[in-house]
Design a protein around this motif. Structure first.
Motif, short mmCIF file in Angstrom:
data_model
loop_
_atom_site.label_atom_id
_atom_site.label_comp_id
_atom_site.label_asym_id
_atom_site.label_seq_id
_atom_site.Cartn_x
_atom_site.Cartn_y
_atom_site.Cartn_z
N PRO A 1 15.54 28.37 24.11
CA PRO A 1 16.50 28.90 24.85
C PRO A 1 16.81 30.20 24.42
N SER A 2 17.12 31.22 25.26
CA SER A 2 17.04 32.57 24.89
C SER A 2 18.56 32.91 24.58
N VAL A 3 18.78 33.77 23.57
CA VAL A 3 20.39 34.04 22.97
C VAL A 3 20.59 35.28 24.20
N ALA A 4 20.13 36.18 24.27
CA ALA A 4 20.44 37.48 25.47
C ALA A 4 19.15 38.14 25.61
N LEU B 1 12.39 29.55 21.29
CA LEU B 1 13.37 29.30 22.09
C LEU B 1 14.31 29.93 21.93
N VAL B 2 15.01 30.22 20.67
CA VAL B 2 16.21 31.07 20.52
C VAL B 2 16.00 32.45 20.73
N ALA B 3 14.88 33.03 20.50
CA ALA B 3 14.47 34.30 20.85
C ALA B 3 14.42 34.56 22.31
N ALA B 4 14.19 33.40 23.20
CA ALA B 4 14.11 33.58 24.69
C ALA B 4 15.51 33.16 25.27
N ASP B 5 16.46 33.15 24.72
CA ASP B 5 17.89 32.74 25.09
C ASP B 5 17.83 31.74 26.15
N ALA B 6 17.21 30.47 25.50
CA ALA B 6 17.43 29.09 26.37
C ALA B 6 18.87 28.75 26.35
#
Length: 739
Positions: free
Chosen positions: A17-20, A272-277
């Motif tokens: 998921p990505s954050v923003a 995923l975190v970097a992609a703001d999922a």
């Protein structure tokens, strides 16, 4: 295997998921207001800075504590955050509801992962496949550069110092090889850092994902460095762990593979975190990671079951004690503890992903990591204390080695440090039983107690080390060539006093450490000191005999009345001093009995082993012996004994004739004397008598005989002899019984 794992990790990383996401840059042709004081580039840079600030705040927003029901915001303290987390998920029903929400997002998982893959691929030809191949190529080149550098450095080291390399101590060779392995990581980092993964024209996520994955590769190679140094699959002579080649290879390759899976799985979540999922997608990825880690852990446990058991068993002293038996059983069934700990960790991590409270899971992971680090360090300390076989320059085994001292101190401090760290983690992070202010004070007190105990143990071990070195070279009796240069029994005095000094020092260190610890815990030690004084006074009055024994022993030792190994006579008993305590002395009689005598009952002491001893003995010679010849022969024998390399260190004054002691009917008694050192004076006397018997016979000095010649008056000796023989035969016949 590395390439396949990297591709799997890169493919799974699309599901993050990505954050923003930074807003798209404004179209060059769009109308916008640019201040007159700024250029267009400066205005665009300002907008980018503002957008980046907004992105950072949005990323930090989920980590903030949820507002309380009364609308009150977060207080900013750790205790408030923990209370809010526990209030948010304090029931099984709420956890189940949260799990239902996560499972409800599974239908949209494919779309979210596809979007991340699309963004990673960008608009370049080949899409995500080309990007993944690009990452795979960079990782493979980096690992190849590391291995090639390590091989090159090792070959250059062997060729540059081929002769002196074998003469270096083994510990220096191991340390040097470890430094070379660490230096080989520099090309790995350079290749990954300079690899142009961000040169592709794609979304801003692509360079960020490349950085995350390449960083994971570096972490993997650094993590594998410890197993390589400890196990050395291809270099058994440099292996720290006491294992065979098969066990070392199995452990090294399994741990390396497990570490690769761990870092790639973590890299997937990072992408995923970097992609703001979406948050639920991140939770699902965490559950997949948790399941994957469990499978990897169980596989590693069962594949390395026997090898790890033998590794742990090699760290146990096989002395047959109860503690050693328990340790060996734990080493044999370690897999039971490992499976139980891994299961608890999996459950704690799953709870943390659902509730948002990661304290318990992080505490378990950190505690297990510290335990694994302790096992590696224990292996190193065991290697430091392992005696080297077959070395010509090996120190005397009776004396303690400096490496043993260092290993013991490091082992104790390491164990205490890890125990303190685990206690602080569970006390302050998992179980917030104290307020923030009290936690600070207690944490400082724990650190002070750790420093106090560590310093006390190190000082005690250093004292025991040097006392042991002195005791190793201080025997009860001095022999050999060096005995002529030192006073007899000089080493024995150290052997007598040092054990008592060690005991007194140990009691002093223990008392000071206990008082310091109690003081840091908030206990007022002044009443304890006063009470101890009163108690000691009461004990002294009630135990006058004990006090008399202790005081008498102190004065005996101050007067140097006896030493360990000396032969003394105290009136009631006599024997060799084997040792003593604060109140009694142990005497070993020459027949084997062991006497324990309180110091207060010793009385006057006669010491037979101090300074010198004069041996006087008598020999009977014929009455008409030449005294001058005896004197000269005795003097020559004494000179020969002084030139004997075995007897000379034991003799102070040579053998000599002292004079005539007595005159008997058939002999003249002469007295001889020799002055020797205490320890084994009878040996000198036996050798002197042996040489005198041999030498006197050679020069014609005879010893008297006990034969008495009887002659009857009248000269009729022969007929009377025949008559006596006939009478004897008649008596013999009369004594034979008739048939």
């Amino acid at each position: 295997m590395i390439a396949a794992a990297l591709m799997v990790g890169a493919a799974l990383s699309c599901a993050s998921p990505s954050v923003a996401e930074p807003p798209p840059k404004a179209d060059a042709g769009a109308a916008r207001h640019v201040p007159a004081s700024m250029s267009a580039k400066e205005y665009d840079a300002m907008l980018d800075d503002i957008a980046e600030t907004v992105v950072q705040r949005l990323r930090a927003a989920p980590a903030q504590a949820a507002p309380q029901s009364g609308g009150q915001g977060s207080t900013g303290t750790d205790a408030a955050k923990q209370d809010q987390g526990s209030d948010a998920f304090n029931g099984i029903g709420q956890l189940l509801n949260r799990a239902g929400e996560v499972l409800g997002s599974l239908p949209g998982l494919h779309d979210n992962l596809s979007e991340v893959v699309r963004r990673l691929g960008g608009d370049s030809p080949g899409g995500a496949g080309r990007y993944f191949l690009w990452l795979l190529l960079g990782a493979v080149l980096a690992v190849f550069a590391e291995k090639a550098t390590r091989s090159l450095i090792a070959r250059l080291a062997r060729e540059s110092v081929p002769e002196t390399r074998q003469g270096l101590p083994l510990a220096s060779r191991i340390m040097g090889r470890a430094l070379l392995d660490a230096a080989a990581l520099i090309p790995l980092w350079l290749v990954l850092y300079l690899f142009p993964a961000n040169s592709l024209d794609a979304d801003w996520l692509q360079p960020k994902a490349s950085q995350i994955i390449f960083t994971s590769v570096v972490i993997w190679r650094v993590a594998v460095l410890a197993p390589r140094i400890w196990f050395r699959p291809k270099n058994p002579e440099l292996r720290i762990a006491a294992l065979g080649d098969a066990d070392a290879c199995r452990l090294y390759y399994m741990l390396s593979a497990a570490a690769l899976v761990y870092v790639l799985a973590q890299a997937m979540v990072g992408v995923l975190v970097a992609a703001d999922a979406p948050a639920n997608v991140i939770v699902i990825a965490g559950f997949f990671n948790n399941l994957l880690f469990t499978i990897v852990d169980y596989t590693t446990i069962f594949v390395t079951l026997r090898a790890t058991g033998r590794w742990l068993a090699s760290l146990v002293d096989h002395d047959g004690s109860v503690l050693a038996t328990i340790k060996l059983r734990l080493a044999r069934y370690w897999w039971v503890i490992g499976i139980l700990a891994d299961t608890v960790m999996t459950a704690a991590l799953a709870y943390g992903m659902l509730s948002g409270n990661q304290d318990v899971g992080s505490a378990i992971v950190t505690s297990l990591a510290l335990v694994v680090a302790l096992i590696f360090l224990e292996t190193l300390y065991d290697y430091m204390q392992r005696p080297a076989g077959g070395t010509a320059d090996e120190p005397d085994a009776s004396k303690p080695r400096p490496t043993d001292l260092v290993a013991r101190c490091l082992r104790f401090v390491t164990r205490l440090l890890i125990l303190t760290a685990i206690v602080e983690i569970w006390m302050f992070d998992v179980l917030p039983l104290l307020s923030a202010e009290d936690s600070t004070l207690v944490g400082k007190a724990i650190k002070d107690i750790f420093v106090t105990i560590s310093l006390s143990y190190v000082v005690w071990q250093i004292a025991c080390f040097y006392i042991g070195r002195l005791l190793g070279g201080a025997g009860p009796a001095a022999t050999g060539p060096s005995a002529a240069e030192q006073s007899p029994g000089a080493g024995s005095r150290l052997h007598t006093m040092l054990p008592l000094a060690r005991m007194a020092l140990g009691i002093t260190i223990a008392v000071l450490a206990i008082l310091t610890i109690l003081s840091r815990l908030g206990v007022n030690i002044a009443p304890l000191i006063a009470g101890a004084s009163v108690l000691g006074l009461a004990i002294s009055f009630g135990s006058q005999t004990l006090v008399r024994d202790i005081v008498s022993g102190i004065f005996y030792l101050a007067d140097d009345a006896f030493r360990v190994g000396e032969y003394i006579d105290c009136g009631k008993v006599k024997g060799t001093v084997e040792g003593f305590t604060l109140r009694s002395i142990k005497l070993r009689h020459q027949n084997g009995q062991l006497h324990t005598v309180p110091f207060g009952q010793l009385g006057s002491i006669t010491n037979f082993s101090r300074d010198w001893i004069t041996l006087k003995f008598n020999l009977r010679l014929v009455r008409d012996v030449d005294l001058e010849l005896v004197r000269k022969t005795t003097k020559k024998i004494g000179a020969e004994m002084m030139n004997d390399p075995e007897l000379a260190p034991l003799i102070i004054e040579p053998l000599k004739l002292q004079g005539v002691a007595d005159i008997l009917d058939n002999a003249m008694v002469l007295r001889f004397k020799v002055t020797a050192k205490p320890g084994n004076p009878t040996l000198v006397q036996r050798q002197a008598v042996k040489r005198m018997i041999q030498k006197f016979g050679e020069v014609g000095i005879n010893f008297p005989t006990s034969t008495v010649t009887v002659q009857t008056l009248g000269g009729a000796g022969e007929p009377q002899a025949h008559a006596a023989a006939a009478a004897s035969d008649a008596v013999a016949l009369r004594s034979v019984p008739s048939s």
